[in-house]
Design a protein around this motif. Structure first.
Motif, PDB file in Angstrom:
ATOM      1  N   UNK A  15       0.855  -1.179   0.000  1.00 21.31           N
ATOM      2  CA  UNK A  15       0.000   0.000   0.000  1.00 21.31           C
ATOM      3  C   UNK A  15       0.897   1.237   0.000  1.00 21.31           C
ATOM      4  N   UNK A  16       0.535   2.204  -0.816  1.00 21.65           N
ATOM      5  CA  UNK A  16       1.298   3.452  -0.954  1.00 21.65           C
ATOM      6  C   UNK A  16       2.781   3.175  -1.188  1.00 21.65           C
ATOM      7  N   UNK A  17       3.080   2.131  -1.957  1.00 19.94           N
ATOM      8  CA  UNK A  17       4.454   1.817  -2.298  1.00 19.94           C
ATOM      9  C   UNK A  17       5.250   1.100  -1.222  1.00 19.94           C
ATOM     10  N   UNK A  18       4.610   0.757  -0.107  1.00 13.25           N
ATOM     11  CA  UNK A  18       5.282   0.064   0.990  1.00 13.25           C
ATOM     12  C   UNK A  18       4.831  -1.394   1.017  1.00 13.25           C
ATOM     13  N   UNK A  19       5.774  -2.307   1.139  1.00 11.88           N
ATOM     14  CA  UNK A  19       5.456  -3.727   1.282  1.00 11.88           C
ATOM     15  C   UNK A  19       5.365  -4.049   2.767  1.00 11.88           C
ATOM     16  N   UNK A  20       4.251  -4.654   3.144  1.00  7.97           N
ATOM     17  CA  UNK A  20       4.038  -5.051   4.534  1.00  7.97           C
ATOM     18  C   UNK A  20       3.850  -6.555   4.594  1.00  7.97           C
ATOM     19  N   UNK A  21       4.162  -7.120   5.744  1.00 10.46           N
ATOM     20  CA  UNK A  21       4.007  -8.556   5.952  1.00 10.46           C
ATOM     21  C   UNK A  21       3.420  -8.795   7.337  1.00 10.46           C
ATOM     22  N   UNK A  22       2.423  -9.673   7.382  1.00 11.66           N
ATOM     23  CA  UNK A  22       1.826 -10.052   8.655  1.00 11.66           C
ATOM     24  C   UNK A  22       1.781 -11.576   8.711  1.00 11.66           C
ATOM     25  N   UNK A  23       1.796 -12.129   9.915  1.00 12.06           N
ATOM     26  CA  UNK A  23       1.653 -13.576  10.007  1.00 12.06           C
ATOM     27  C   UNK A  23       0.251 -13.968   9.551  1.00 12.06           C
ATOM     28  N   UNK A  24       0.065 -15.233   9.220  1.00 17.99           N
ATOM     29  CA  UNK A  24      -1.292 -15.707   8.972  1.00 17.99           C
ATOM     30  C   UNK A  24      -2.117 -15.328  10.199  1.00 17.99           C
ATOM     31  N   UNK A  25      -3.359 -14.917   9.994  1.00 16.44           N
ATOM     32  CA  UNK A  25      -4.187 -14.394  11.091  1.00 16.44           C
ATOM     33  C   UNK A  25      -4.259 -15.345  12.281  1.00 16.44           C
ATOM     34  N   UNK A  26      -4.303 -16.629  12.023  1.00 11.72           N
ATOM     35  CA  UNK A  26      -4.386 -17.613  13.098  1.00 11.72           C
ATOM     36  C   UNK A  26      -3.121 -17.748  13.921  1.00 11.72           C
ATOM     37  N   UNK A  27      -2.046 -17.087  13.510  1.00 12.49           N
ATOM     38  CA  UNK A  27      -0.779 -17.144  14.222  1.00 12.49           C
ATOM     39  C   UNK A  27      -0.695 -16.129  15.365  1.00 12.49           C
ATOM     40  N   UNK A  28      -1.650 -15.192  15.437  1.00 19.87           N
ATOM     41  CA  UNK A  28      -1.617 -14.216  16.531  1.00 19.87           C
ATOM     42  C   UNK A  28      -1.787 -14.931  17.861  1.00 19.87           C
ATOM     43  N   UNK A  29      -1.205 -14.373  18.896  1.00 16.97           N
ATOM     44  CA  UNK A  29      -1.316 -14.954  20.233  1.00 16.97           C
ATOM     45  C   UNK A  29      -2.768 -14.926  20.698  1.00 16.97           C
ATOM     46  N   UNK A  30      -3.183 -15.970  21.371  1.00 10.98           N
ATOM     47  CA  UNK A  30      -4.571 -16.078  21.833  1.00 10.98           C
ATOM     48  C   UNK A  30      -4.972 -14.960  22.790  1.00 10.98           C
ATOM     49  N   UNK A  31      -4.031 -14.269  23.379  1.00  8.72           N
ATOM     50  CA  UNK A  31      -4.339 -13.162  24.294  1.00  8.72           C
ATOM     51  C   UNK A  31      -5.159 -12.077  23.617  1.00  8.72           C
ATOM     52  N   UNK A  32      -5.011 -11.963  22.304  1.00  8.32           N
ATOM     53  CA  UNK A  32      -5.747 -10.924  21.563  1.00  8.32           C
ATOM     54  C   UNK A  32      -7.258 -11.138  21.670  1.00  8.32           C
ATOM     55  N   UNK A  33      -7.677 -12.376  21.886  1.00  8.52           N
ATOM     56  CA  UNK A  33      -9.108 -12.689  21.987  1.00  8.52           C
ATOM     57  C   UNK A  33      -9.773 -11.988  23.175  1.00  8.52           C
TER      58      UNK A  33
END
Length: 95
Positions: A15-33
């Motif tokens: 986006x806007x010329x910047x490459x971003x990377x995120x883990x697969x959504x299921x890889x987030x720590x369960x604390x986020x729930x």
């Protein structure tokens, strides 16, 4: 080990010329729930999830002008990346 089997490829987007990377959504720590409603996320929930996913890249991402509708679509694409809604994980082939 089951954790290693569940790992997915990172979700990459530009986006806007910047490459971003995120883990697969299921890889987030369960604390986020405890802090978001994954079944019916609000705009604030989506921001919290994206912030967690982007980690140290959040500040750069947050400084970019991005319409709210684009954030919603980015979130949906991130969920689709692993083929399951954020609150669900696909079963392994051995199950």
């Amino acid at each position: 080990m089951w954790v290693r089997e569940a790992r997915r490829e990172p979700f990459r987007f530009t986006t806007a010329g910047h490459l971003f990377e995120m883990p697969a959504a299921g890889e987030l720590d369960k604390k986020i729930l405890k802090t978001v409603n994954v079944d019916n996320p609000s705009a604030a929930d989506i921001e919290t999830l994206l912030k967690a996913g982007l980690g140290t890249d959040w500040q750069t991402f947050d400084e970019l002008p991005i319409p709210l509708s684009a954030l919603g679509e980015l979130f949906r694409q991130w969920q689709r990346h692993e083929g399951a809604p954020l609150g669900e994980s696909p079963a392994s082939a051995d199950s």
